[in-house]
Write a protein that holds these residues in place. Sequence first.
Motif, PDB file in Angstrom:
ATOM      1  N   PHE B  54     -18.595  65.868 -64.025  1.00  0.00           N
ATOM      2  CA  PHE B  54     -17.502  65.187 -63.557  1.00  0.00           C
ATOM      3  C   PHE B  54     -16.533  66.287 -63.196  1.00  0.00           C
ATOM      4  CE2 PHE B  54     -13.135  63.828 -64.359  1.00  0.00           C
ATOM      5  CZ  PHE B  54     -13.212  62.725 -63.646  1.00  0.00           C
ATOM      6  N   ALA B  55     -16.103  67.077 -64.104  1.00  0.00           N
ATOM      7  CA  ALA B  55     -15.271  68.031 -63.963  1.00  0.00           C
ATOM      8  C   ALA B  55     -15.439  68.892 -62.725  1.00  0.00           C
ATOM      9  CB  ALA B  55     -14.933  68.912 -65.133  1.00  0.00           C
ATOM     10  N   ASP B  56     -16.666  69.340 -62.772  1.00  0.00           N
ATOM     11  CA  ASP B  56     -17.017  70.223 -61.512  1.00  0.00           C
ATOM     12  C   ASP B  56     -17.057  69.540 -60.245  1.00  0.00           C
ATOM     13  OD1 ASP B  56     -17.721  72.422 -62.904  1.00  0.00           O
ATOM     14  OD2 ASP B  56     -19.870  72.069 -63.419  1.00  0.00           O
ATOM     15  N   ALA B  57     -17.282  68.303 -60.018  1.00  0.00           N
ATOM     16  CA  ALA B  57     -17.448  67.416 -58.883  1.00  0.00           C
ATOM     17  C   ALA B  57     -15.700  67.311 -58.467  1.00  0.00           C
ATOM     18  CB  ALA B  57     -18.037  66.304 -59.140  1.00  0.00           C
ATOM     19  N   TYR B  58     -15.031  67.197 -59.616  1.00  0.00           N
ATOM     20  CA  TYR B  58     -13.548  66.855 -59.377  1.00  0.00           C
ATOM     21  C   TYR B  58     -13.123  68.079 -58.704  1.00  0.00           C
ATOM     22  CZ  TYR B  58      -8.720  66.022 -60.391  1.00  0.00           C
ATOM     23  OH  TYR B  58      -7.430  65.747 -60.471  1.00  0.00           O
ATOM     24  N   THR B  59     -13.158  69.413 -59.382  1.00  0.00           N
ATOM     25  CA  THR B  59     -12.651  70.607 -58.608  1.00  0.00           C
ATOM     26  C   THR B  59     -13.128  70.667 -57.347  1.00  0.00           C
ATOM     27  OG1 THR B  59     -12.752  71.412 -60.972  1.00  0.00           O
ATOM     28  CG2 THR B  59     -12.465  73.033 -59.411  1.00  0.00           C
ATOM     29  N   SER B  60     -14.352  70.467 -57.077  1.00  0.00           N
ATOM     30  CA  SER B  60     -15.067  70.946 -55.758  1.00  0.00           C
ATOM     31  C   SER B  60     -14.432  70.063 -54.909  1.00  0.00           C
ATOM     32  CB  SER B  60     -16.540  70.360 -55.821  1.00  0.00           C
ATOM     33  OG  SER B  60     -17.097  70.041 -54.666  1.00  0.00           O
ATOM     34  N   ILE B  61     -13.983  68.642 -54.972  1.00  0.00           N
ATOM     35  CA  ILE B  61     -13.333  67.666 -54.131  1.00  0.00           C
ATOM     36  C   ILE B  61     -12.028  68.093 -53.684  1.00  0.00           C
ATOM     37  CG2 ILE B  61     -12.597  65.251 -53.608  1.00  0.00           C
ATOM     38  CD1 ILE B  61     -15.151  64.469 -55.373  1.00  0.00           C
ATOM     39  N   PHE B  96       0.249  66.228 -55.903  1.00  0.00           N
ATOM     40  CA  PHE B  96       0.257  67.467 -56.432  1.00  0.00           C
ATOM     41  C   PHE B  96      -0.353  67.816 -57.686  1.00  0.00           C
ATOM     42  CE2 PHE B  96       2.375  70.059 -53.272  1.00  0.00           C
ATOM     43  CZ  PHE B  96       3.005  69.264 -52.494  1.00  0.00           C
ATOM     44  N   GLY B  97      -0.326  66.725 -58.638  1.00  0.00           N
ATOM     45  CA  GLY B  97      -0.738  66.925 -59.889  1.00  0.00           C
ATOM     46  C   GLY B  97      -2.007  67.206 -60.099  1.00  0.00           C
ATOM     47  N   LEU B  98      -2.852  66.164 -59.141  1.00  0.00           N
ATOM     48  CA  LEU B  98      -4.348  66.091 -59.143  1.00  0.00           C
ATOM     49  C   LEU B  98      -4.593  67.174 -58.659  1.00  0.00           C
ATOM     50  CD1 LEU B  98      -4.810  62.253 -58.255  1.00  0.00           C
ATOM     51  CD2 LEU B  98      -5.112  63.347 -60.692  1.00  0.00           C
ATOM     52  N   ASN B  99      -4.320  67.795 -57.648  1.00  0.00           N
ATOM     53  CA  ASN B  99      -4.875  68.884 -56.829  1.00  0.00           C
ATOM     54  C   ASN B  99      -4.633  70.131 -57.636  1.00  0.00           C
ATOM     55  OD1 ASN B  99      -3.734  71.339 -54.859  1.00  0.00           O
ATOM     56  ND2 ASN B  99      -5.373  70.054 -53.819  1.00  0.00           N
ATOM     57  N   SER B 100      -3.519  70.188 -58.246  1.00  0.00           N
ATOM     58  CA  SER B 100      -3.000  71.525 -58.923  1.00  0.00           C
ATOM     59  C   SER B 100      -4.015  71.401 -60.248  1.00  0.00           C
ATOM     60  CB  SER B 100      -1.692  71.240 -59.456  1.00  0.00           C
ATOM     61  OG  SER B 100      -1.476  72.499 -60.210  1.00  0.00           O
ATOM     62  N   SER B 101      -4.255  70.301 -60.765  1.00  0.00           N
ATOM     63  CA  SER B 101      -5.277  70.206 -62.071  1.00  0.00           C
ATOM     64  C   SER B 101      -6.388  70.762 -61.884  1.00  0.00           C
ATOM     65  CB  SER B 101      -5.234  68.848 -62.531  1.00  0.00           C
ATOM     66  OG  SER B 101      -6.175  68.158 -61.719  1.00  0.00           O
ATOM     67  N   ALA B 102      -7.038  70.975 -60.525  1.00  0.00           N
ATOM     68  CA  ALA B 102      -8.309  71.451 -60.290  1.00  0.00           C
ATOM     69  C   ALA B 102      -8.207  73.021 -60.490  1.00  0.00           C
ATOM     70  CB  ALA B 102      -8.645  70.978 -58.777  1.00  0.00           C
ATOM     71  N   TYR B 103      -7.333  73.413 -59.793  1.00  0.00           N
ATOM     72  CA  TYR B 103      -7.125  75.015 -59.847  1.00  0.00           C
ATOM     73  C   TYR B 103      -6.743  75.269 -61.268  1.00  0.00           C
ATOM     74  CZ  TYR B 103      -6.772  74.908 -54.700  1.00  0.00           C
ATOM     75  OH  TYR B 103      -7.135  74.836 -53.441  1.00  0.00           O
ATOM     76  N   ILE B 104      -5.847  74.513 -61.943  1.00  0.00           N
ATOM     77  CA  ILE B 104      -5.484  74.930 -63.330  1.00  0.00           C
ATOM     78  C   ILE B 104      -6.779  74.956 -64.268  1.00  0.00           C
ATOM     79  CG2 ILE B 104      -4.129  74.184 -65.509  1.00  0.00           C
ATOM     80  CD1 ILE B 104      -1.770  73.546 -63.529  1.00  0.00           C
ATOM     81  N   SER B 105      -7.414  74.024 -64.073  1.00  0.00           N
ATOM     82  CA  SER B 105      -8.806  73.955 -64.739  1.00  0.00           C
ATOM     83  C   SER B 105      -9.520  75.172 -64.885  1.00  0.00           C
ATOM     84  CB  SER B 105      -9.694  72.649 -64.658  1.00  0.00           C
ATOM     85  OG  SER B 105     -10.335  72.904 -63.225  1.00  0.00           O
ATOM     86  N   GLU B 106      -9.841  75.744 -63.689  1.00  0.00           N
ATOM     87  CA  GLU B 106     -10.449  76.849 -63.189  1.00  0.00           C
ATOM     88  C   GLU B 106      -9.723  78.252 -63.873  1.00  0.00           C
ATOM     89  OE1 GLU B 106     -13.704  77.665 -61.413  1.00  0.00           O
ATOM     90  OE2 GLU B 106     -13.690  75.793 -62.421  1.00  0.00           O
ATOM     91  N   ILE B 107      -8.641  78.235 -64.099  1.00  0.00           N
ATOM     92  CA  ILE B 107      -7.813  79.241 -64.624  1.00  0.00           C
ATOM     93  C   ILE B 107      -7.980  79.309 -66.147  1.00  0.00           C
ATOM     94  CG2 ILE B 107      -5.573  80.223 -65.079  1.00  0.00           C
ATOM     95  CD1 ILE B 107      -4.451  79.155 -62.277  1.00  0.00           C
ATOM     96  N   ILE B 108      -7.827  78.016 -66.678  1.00  0.00           N
ATOM     97  CA  ILE B 108      -8.102  77.831 -68.062  1.00  0.00           C
ATOM     98  C   ILE B 108      -9.300  78.320 -68.513  1.00  0.00           C
ATOM     99  CG2 ILE B 108      -7.785  76.196 -69.859  1.00  0.00           C
ATOM    100  CD1 ILE B 108      -5.127  75.020 -68.632  1.00  0.00           C
TER     101      ILE B 108
END
Lengths: 240, 219
Positions: B54-61, B96-108
């Motif tokens: 789920f998390a990978d798909a989310y980030t990818s989208i 912005f929150g949903l979009n940013s969370s994808a990037y932030i999740s990769e950073i974290i």
Amino acid sequence: MIKVEKLYKKFGSNEVLKDISTEIKKGEVVSIIGPSGSGKSTFLRCLNLLETPTSGSVIVNGQDLSGPKKDIQKIRQQIGMVFQHFHLFPHLTVLENLTYAPMKVKGEKKALAEEKARTLLKRVGLSDKEKAYPSSLSGGQKQRVAIARALAMEPELMLFDEPTSALDPEMVKEVLEVMKDLAKSGMTMAVVTHEMGFAREVADRVIFLDHGVLVEDGQPIEFFNSPKTERARDFLEKVL
Amino acid sequence: MNLDFSQIVPYIPFMLEGIWVTLKFVFFAIILGAILGTILALFKIGSIKPLRWFADAYTSIFRGTPLILQLMIIYYSIPQLTGYDISPFLSAILAFGLNSSAYISEIIRAGIQAVDKGQMEAAQALGIPYRAMMKDIILPQALKNILPALMNEFITLTKESAIVSTIGYLDLMRRAQVVGSDLFRNFEPLLFVGLIYWCLVMGLTVLGRLFERRLKLSD
């Protein structure tokens, strides 16, 4: 106290431990020695399940460690571990390193945890460092804090994984002193070490591993003076 | 050169108000992004496969499509699909929150994986439960490593916030356009809000440095 039966450990196709069976009794100090790559550390790490055995069983106080997960955390609380590279929590002060687990895991009150921590720091000779962060300590001091941190959980068994191997030579002694002291106090200990002096003087028993096989298991005097096997003789000739 | 900054003077209060309007949704978007991003990062390093997928798909989208498109989809399609008339403010926070969370999740995720494995082993050996270990031992150390990258993400978010002007949200950017069309002069108001954006980002940068210095105390 701890019983190991027919323990096997494989990493992929590499068999690191083969059919190890032994027992550590309460109050006993056991040194685990052998050439590097012999599986000593892996064996020790199987005792608190940092490595999951491929087969065989580790039984602590009658409880099989291959049981459900909850129990493993409970059992781990009774087993302290000291690592070669200390692994102190760098963002916590020395005192917080000692009090975190007792407060979080055992629900100890802060005042009590701190009082016990101070007693332990005094015991390892670092009373003046309670507010320091690990990065400001020397290797020997770090390792003494790490020992105190493990003791703060009041374990019944302490595992030491090459506790002096990452230290500068002049700091080995201060750590060994603390360990000797601990052994004298009746703590059950399993120590993977290259310090043959410690194994000979302090240990009640020596386990010699080679290529993942338990080759000898006996009294230090017998082992060091008249090893039974060729492999142990070879090893001792190289290190002594 | 046809430049006359005196003309924008009456509009300055109107444009300054945009700072607050922009900061308001950026603030909530950062909070949303940070919380969701942390959760997604924990999914990614966890052992539960469906959550990882789920998390990978989310980030990818969310990384794979333009932010402006996500904003438009949220603003225009939610009323169409549900009948709920979503406000520009809420759309902006969500996009912005949903979009940013994808990037932030990769950073974290990268930050957590960069923490010495021994830390986890030491915590496990002490019998510390997974949640407490993550919260008190691993994440604080990860945070220190990833602070510069995280700050960068917040700065990007603050600047990119200007695209909410496309859905009629009266942020700084939109206000500059309004003033521009009122005056028939665009350069002055645009330059003015440009300066404000720059000041906001500088403020964030200084804040980040202060925070970084505080975290470095234990070194």
